[in-house]
Scaffold this motif. Structure first.
Motif, short mmCIF file in Angstrom:
data_model
loop_
_atom_site.label_atom_id
_atom_site.label_comp_id
_atom_site.label_asym_id
_atom_site.label_seq_id
_atom_site.Cartn_x
_atom_site.Cartn_y
_atom_site.Cartn_z
N PRO A 257 17.57 7.04 -16.88
CA PRO A 257 16.85 8.25 -16.74
C PRO A 257 15.55 8.40 -17.81
O PRO A 257 14.61 9.29 -17.36
N ASP A 258 15.64 7.83 -18.87
CA ASP A 258 14.69 8.00 -19.87
C ASP A 258 13.39 7.20 -19.78
O ASP A 258 12.54 7.10 -20.85
N ILE A 259 13.15 6.49 -18.81
CA ILE A 259 11.81 5.43 -18.51
C ILE A 259 10.72 6.28 -18.65
O ILE A 259 10.68 7.50 -18.25
N GLU A 260 9.70 5.97 -19.29
CA GLU A 260 8.45 6.63 -19.33
C GLU A 260 7.42 6.57 -18.15
O GLU A 260 6.50 7.40 -18.11
N ASP A 261 7.44 5.42 -17.57
CA ASP A 261 6.33 5.00 -16.60
C ASP A 261 7.07 4.61 -15.33
O ASP A 261 7.36 3.49 -15.17
N MET A 262 7.42 5.60 -14.38
CA MET A 262 8.16 5.03 -13.49
C MET A 262 7.47 4.30 -12.37
O MET A 262 8.02 3.33 -11.81
N ASP A 263 6.28 4.59 -12.35
CA ASP A 263 5.54 3.57 -11.29
C ASP A 263 5.60 2.34 -11.71
O ASP A 263 5.76 1.32 -10.88
N ALA A 264 5.36 2.00 -12.96
CA ALA A 264 5.46 0.60 -13.61
C ALA A 264 6.78 0.10 -13.17
O ALA A 264 7.09 -1.34 -12.87
N VAL A 265 7.99 0.76 -13.46
CA VAL A 265 9.49 0.38 -13.17
C VAL A 265 9.48 0.01 -11.72
O VAL A 265 10.17 -1.05 -11.30
N PHE A 297 12.52 8.25 -7.69
CA PHE A 297 12.36 6.81 -7.85
C PHE A 297 12.51 6.05 -6.33
O PHE A 297 11.73 5.34 -6.14
N MET A 298 13.31 6.65 -5.53
CA MET A 298 13.90 5.96 -4.19
C MET A 298 12.64 6.33 -3.43
O MET A 298 11.95 5.23 -2.44
N ALA A 299 11.75 7.29 -3.41
CA ALA A 299 10.58 7.67 -2.67
C ALA A 299 9.62 6.67 -2.80
O ALA A 299 8.80 6.22 -2.20
N LYS A 300 9.31 6.47 -4.19
CA LYS A 300 8.36 5.60 -4.82
C LYS A 300 8.74 3.99 -4.42
O LYS A 300 7.72 3.37 -3.94
N LEU A 301 10.10 3.84 -4.59
CA LEU A 301 10.29 2.62 -4.28
C LEU A 301 10.22 2.23 -2.67
O LEU A 301 9.84 0.95 -2.45
N THR A 302 10.51 3.10 -1.92
CA THR A 302 10.22 2.98 -0.51
C THR A 302 8.96 2.70 -0.06
O THR A 302 8.55 1.67 0.72
N ASP A 303 8.09 3.27 -0.59
CA ASP A 303 6.69 3.24 -0.37
C ASP A 303 6.18 1.83 -0.83
O ASP A 303 5.26 1.18 -0.30
N ALA A 304 6.81 1.52 -1.97
CA ALA A 304 6.30 0.21 -2.63
C ALA A 304 6.79 -1.04 -1.62
O ALA A 304 6.10 -2.14 -1.59
N PHE A 305 7.89 -0.98 -1.09
CA PHE A 305 8.62 -2.12 -0.31
C PHE A 305 7.60 -2.03 0.97
O PHE A 305 7.31 -3.07 1.47
N ARG A 306 7.31 -0.91 1.45
CA ARG A 306 6.41 -0.74 2.76
C ARG A 306 5.00 -1.29 2.65
O ARG A 306 4.51 -1.53 3.47
N SER A 307 4.46 -1.09 1.38
CA SER A 307 3.22 -1.69 1.01
C SER A 307 2.75 -2.92 0.98
O SER A 307 1.92 -3.52 0.84
#
Length: 484
Positions: A257-265, A297-307
């Motif tokens: 949970p301590d990641i600083e840049d969620m988008d990059a991860v 995180f899951m919302a961003k991950l789902t968008d990333a997979f769909r893109s």
């Protein structure tokens, strides 16, 4: 770009004893690209005999001369990368966007082992009245069998260390991915002495079985499924021939949970699960995401997979191509159907149609929310399918991360050195990548724990796998009589 027909490389010549062929087909369109003569026992026997005859001369060749030839291979690959990328994209369905990285890594392997062999020696010491020496010597004929997912990398992982160490080789490429290897073989035939490198394309039950069972093959090396790896290990054990294996994986990728840049991860974990169209033994296919950041995180991950852009492997804009064959496509879809019944499908899960590529198995990047004991979380799928597992207790998460037959690779994302080190220490995996998945570096040992294999590649340790130690004790003079 490539020939219409290919023959096995045996003793420096392209020849065969059979008229049986098999097709190399475009993975996306189904078009026949070329035909390949189907190697069987006769071809393997001739290749092993040629390698055996060439061994003494090659082993006696100075390491510096062997290194020069490996550097020539690297230069040739560098000069021909663009053409070979086009061949692989057609042959196996990988994208022209990511295949150049394969060749950069392959080129690095030939150059690394060309350098490493120059400092690879044994041990010596002065003892009372003489010297003690341990010298490293090649085994002899090495039989090597490789898979279809990353042919240029697999060839380099096998050929470079074996040849650098002074062994001769009989290599069997996978029947689904032989074209770029056979193109390379044309150059290998030009620069290496006859018999040093032999290539026998064919099927596992014919060429592969004949190679693993051959009594004159002194060492076996295999990359592929754990199931086949066990068969090859038994074949080696039956005559006490050493075997090195790089096998399957179901790698945990852990997000703190301590990641600083969620988008990059999110981007890196997406890459970890979908590069190579998901057809990689080291893919990060089990993603452990902490409770505190799970929803976002899951919302961003789902968008990333769909893109992710799905399309023709030959389109530079494509980021996900097609699976290597209909057999593999059907296998992945069966796993997806299993996932629908035991987990929650978040996105993907269907076959996608791509214009002018109707024969290709394009699978939408797929995410399941699941527990660690489901079939999709435990078994290697070899497709763009990710199992996401929620966690909040460190010890429980580590237990689940290790609660798998495999132990090839793993990933950790954190800004805490303590989190990184304590997790790395407890993960049962041959590779732990912190904050960058698939961070492969020439010289860094690569291999697995548990059912993921035996031995290490990509490093000086690999040269140990392809050599054996001989102890030589030199006394200054014959000792005084013992029985008088």
């Amino acid at each position: 770009m490539f020939d219409s027909h290919y023959l096995p490389l045996i003793n420096g010549r392209f020849t065969a004893f059979s008229e049986e062929t098999f097709p190399a087909s475009n993975a996306a369109t189904g078009e026949e690209l070329a035909t390949i003569t189907r190697s069987g026992k006769a071809e393997v026997d001739a290749a092993v005999a040629a390698a055996k005859a060439a061994f003494a001369g090659w082993a006696a060749t100075p390491a510096a001369e062997r290194a020069k030839l490996l550097l020539k291979v690297a230069d040739w690959l560098e000069e021909n990368t663009e053409r070979l990328v086009q061949i692989d994209a057609r042959d196996i369905g990988r994208t022209v966007f990511e295949l150049p990285q394969d060749y950069r890594q392959a080129i690095g392997q030939y150059r690394f082992f060309a350098a490493a062999i120059l400092t690879h020696d044994g041990w010596n010491n002065v003892v009372p009245g003489g010297w003690a020496i341990a010298k490293r010597e090649p085994y002899g004929v090495v039989g090597q069998i490789i898979p279809w997912n990353v042919p240029s990398i697999m060839v380099s992982f096998k050929l470079a260390p074996a040849l650098a160490a002074g062994n001769t080789v009989v290599l069997k490429p996978d029947e689904n991915a032989s074209l770029s290897t056979l193109e390379l073989a044309k150059y290998l035939a030009e620069i290496f002495p006859p018999g040093v490198v032999n290539v026998v394309p064919g099927f596992g039950e014919e060429a592969g079985e004949a190679l693993t069972a051959h009594p004159d093959v002194a060492k076996l090396a295999f990359t592929g499924s754990t199931e086949v790896g066990k068969i090859i290990a038994h074949a080696g054990a039956s005559r006490l021939a050493p075997v090195s294996l790089e096998l399957g994986g179901k790698s945990p990728n852990i997000v703190f949970p301590d990641i600083e840049d969620m988008d990059a991860v999110v981007d890196n974990t997406t890459f970890a699960a979908t590069f190579c169209n998901g057809q990689s033994c080291l893919a990060g296919t089990r993603l452990f995401v902490h409770d505190d950041i799970y929803t976002e995180f899951m919302a961003k991950l789902t968008d990333a997979f769909r893109s992710i852009r799905i399309g023709s492997p030959l389109d530079p804009a494509t980021r996900l191509g097609c699976l290597v064959s209909s057999k593999q496509g059907e296998r992945v879809m069966k796993y997806i159907e299993s996932g629908r019944s035991e987990a929650r499908l978040v996105t993907g899960g269907e076959r996608v149609e791509v214009a002018d590529s109707q024969a290709g198995w394009f699978i939408a990047p797929t995410i399941f929310e699941t527990g660690n004991k489901t079939t999709i979380a435990q078994e290697e799928i070899f497709g763009p399918v990710l199992s996401v597992i929620r966690w909040n207790d460190f010890d429980t998460m580590i237990h689940e991360a290790n609660d798998i037959p495999y132990g090839l690779a793993s990933g950790v994302y954190t800004s805490s050195l303590r989190n990184a080190m304590r997790t790395a220490d407890r993960l049962q995996a041959g590779q732990v990548w912190v904050n960058q998945y698939v961070n492969l570096v020439d010289g860094s040992p690569f291999g697995g724990y548990k059912a993921s294999g035996l031995g290490r590649e990509v490093s000086k340790e690999t040269l140990h796998m392809y050599t054996q130690l001989k102890s030589v004790m030199l006394a200054e003079q014959v000792p005084p009589p013992f029985y008088v």
